[in-house]
Write a protein that holds these residues in place. Structure first.
Motif, mmCIF file in Angstrom:
data_model
loop_
_atom_site.group_PDB
_atom_site.id
_atom_site.type_symbol
_atom_site.label_atom_id
_atom_site.label_comp_id
_atom_site.label_asym_id
_atom_site.label_seq_id
_atom_site.Cartn_x
_atom_site.Cartn_y
_atom_site.Cartn_z
ATOM 1 N N PHE A 97 0.849 -1.185 0.000
ATOM 2 C CA PHE A 97 0.000 0.000 0.000
ATOM 3 C C PHE A 97 0.891 1.243 0.000
ATOM 4 O O PHE A 97 1.961 1.238 0.612
ATOM 5 C CB PHE A 97 -0.886 0.032 1.250
ATOM 6 N N PHE A 98 0.435 2.291 -0.678
ATOM 7 C CA PHE A 98 1.139 3.570 -0.602
ATOM 8 C C PHE A 98 0.114 4.682 -0.772
ATOM 9 O O PHE A 98 -1.078 4.418 -0.963
ATOM 10 C CB PHE A 98 2.257 3.660 -1.668
ATOM 11 N N ASN A 99 0.562 5.933 -0.663
ATOM 12 C CA ASN A 99 -0.347 7.073 -0.749
ATOM 13 C C ASN A 99 -0.059 7.912 -1.986
ATOM 14 O O ASN A 99 1.056 7.900 -2.520
ATOM 15 C CB ASN A 99 -0.205 7.960 0.496
ATOM 16 N N MET A 100 -1.080 8.627 -2.413
ATOM 17 C CA MET A 100 -0.965 9.477 -3.603
ATOM 18 C C MET A 100 -1.680 10.796 -3.344
ATOM 19 O O MET A 100 -2.734 10.813 -2.711
ATOM 20 C CB MET A 100 -1.623 8.764 -4.787
ATOM 21 N N THR A 101 -1.078 11.898 -3.815
ATOM 22 C CA THR A 101 -1.803 13.171 -3.875
ATOM 23 C C THR A 101 -2.229 13.369 -5.315
ATOM 24 O O THR A 101 -1.389 13.384 -6.217
ATOM 25 C CB THR A 101 -0.905 14.343 -3.438
ATOM 26 N N ARG A 102 -3.553 13.508 -5.520
ATOM 27 C CA ARG A 102 -4.085 13.594 -6.881
ATOM 28 C C ARG A 102 -5.082 14.749 -6.935
ATOM 29 O O ARG A 102 -5.789 15.019 -5.962
ATOM 30 C CB ARG A 102 -4.788 12.279 -7.234
ATOM 31 N N ASP A 103 -5.104 15.448 -8.049
ATOM 32 C CA ASP A 103 -6.077 16.514 -8.257
ATOM 33 C C ASP A 103 -7.323 15.899 -8.888
ATOM 34 O O ASP A 103 -7.270 15.390 -10.007
ATOM 35 C CB ASP A 103 -5.475 17.595 -9.165
ATOM 36 N N THR A 104 -8.441 15.942 -8.150
ATOM 37 C CA THR A 104 -9.643 15.257 -8.644
ATOM 38 C C THR A 104 -10.313 16.020 -9.790
ATOM 39 O O THR A 104 -11.219 15.488 -10.422
ATOM 40 C CB THR A 104 -10.667 15.063 -7.509
ATOM 41 N N VAL A 105 -9.857 17.243 -10.052
ATOM 42 C CA VAL A 105 -10.423 17.990 -11.174
ATOM 43 C C VAL A 105 -9.681 17.639 -12.468
ATOM 44 O O VAL A 105 -10.290 17.316 -13.485
ATOM 45 C CB VAL A 105 -10.331 19.513 -10.917
#
Ligand SMILES: [Zn+2]
Lengths: 213, 92
Positions: free
Chosen positions: B67-75
């Motif tokens: 498992f890892f984390n992501m910062t994503r722009d939902t737009v």
């Protein structure tokens, strides 16, 4: 030595008369689509009933590394690397997980030696019964893999000595490049039949020869 | 299709190797027995529905299985960064 029950999963056939069958025991060598092995684009072979040991532990633990090194004769491979030494191959699987493959009749001895050497927080599991090893060689293996996996198998991305787990057809495989033209797949037992038939089909246009061992 | 950098495999992989696992950085209550049903339900079910930058968990399912984390722009769907479990985002 950890206090754990370890058993020889390949009992002496003369004493026990146990019958072992590989996941692909029903696939004969009689399905060659090509008469001449020398000009076939793909040679396909199952490394039957090999010993598969999964090792888990902390790669930053010096004692763990030394103990493994003493038994295997080499350090554990780094990220996405595989190592071949003598009769062993070792594949990186994840940051704390490695797969060691050896001859089927050597795996019990190897597991006992590893357990005697390694201390602390670790895991060693004999997974020989759950998977099998396929060896693909020939000029057109890359073409077959390009049809089969989402991973980029170009030289620039997949040099000799690299290993990845990725998709293979509608299943998955641990894909390792042993030599320029020799690629190895570790596949799940339950998907072995499906993957074999897929590879047979994908190889047909290049001329396929199935080696039995 | 996303092309996702796995911080454990240390390279980009195709999206089909991954599963998204939902909002990241949700702490499990230390003493679940002391929670009311409403508080427990909030922990289990209530998630942000962010428009813009969003931290979410991903699993490299057909790969290293970490498992890892992501910062994503939902737009824009742009992936700003991926980082290991236990680390904090640098883009917020
Ligand atoms: Zn990964």
């Amino acid at each position: 030595m950890s206090d754990i029950a370890v058993m020889d999963q390949v009992p002496d056939s003369q004493e026990v008369n146990a019958k072992a069958e590989s996941p692909l025991f029903h696939i004969g060598a009689g399905i060659n689509t090509h008469k001449d092995a020398n000009s076939a684009g793909v040679l396909l072979q199952e490394d039957k009933l090999a010993g598969h040991l999964l090792i888990r532990g902390n790669r930053d633990d010096e004692a763990f590394n030394i103990a493994i090194n003493n038994v295997l004769g080499t350090g554990l491979p780094k990220t996405l690397q595989c190592i071949y030494v003598d009769e062993l191959s070792i594949r990186w699987v994840s940051p704390d997980e490695w797969l060691v493959i050896c001859a089927g009749d050597k795996v019990y001895e190897l597991e006992k030696r590893l357990r005697a050497a390694v201390q602390g927080h670790y895991a060693i599991v004999n997974v020989s019964g759950g998977q099998t090893l396929l060896v693909l060689s020939g000029d057109n293996v890359r073409d077959v893999l390009m049809k089969s996996t989402a991973y980029d198998v170009d030289d620039s991305n997949f040099p000799v000595g690299k290993v990845v787990t990725s998709t293979l057809a509608k299943s998955q495989a641990i894909i390792c490049r042993r030599n320029e033209d020799v690629w190895e797949l570790v596949i799940r037992r339950s998907f072995a039949d499906y993957i074999w038939l897929w590879l047979e089909d994908a190889s047909r246009e290049f001329g396929l020869v199935v080696n039995s061992k | 299709m996303f092309y996702i950098y796995c911080p454990y495999c240390e390279e980009h992989r195709e999206e089909e190797e991954f599963h998204v696992v939902g909002q990241a950085h949700i702490d499990r209550p230390l003493d679940p027995d002391s929670l009311s049903d409403a508080e427990w339900a909030k922990y289990l079910y209530m998630r942000k529905n962010t428009r813009g930058l969003y931290q979410e968990q991903w699993l490299h399912a057909i790969g290293c299985r970490k498992f890892f984390n992501m910062t994503r722009d939902t737009v824009t769907y742009e992936i700003k960064e991926t980082y290991k479990v236990g680390e904090q985002p640098t883009v917020v």
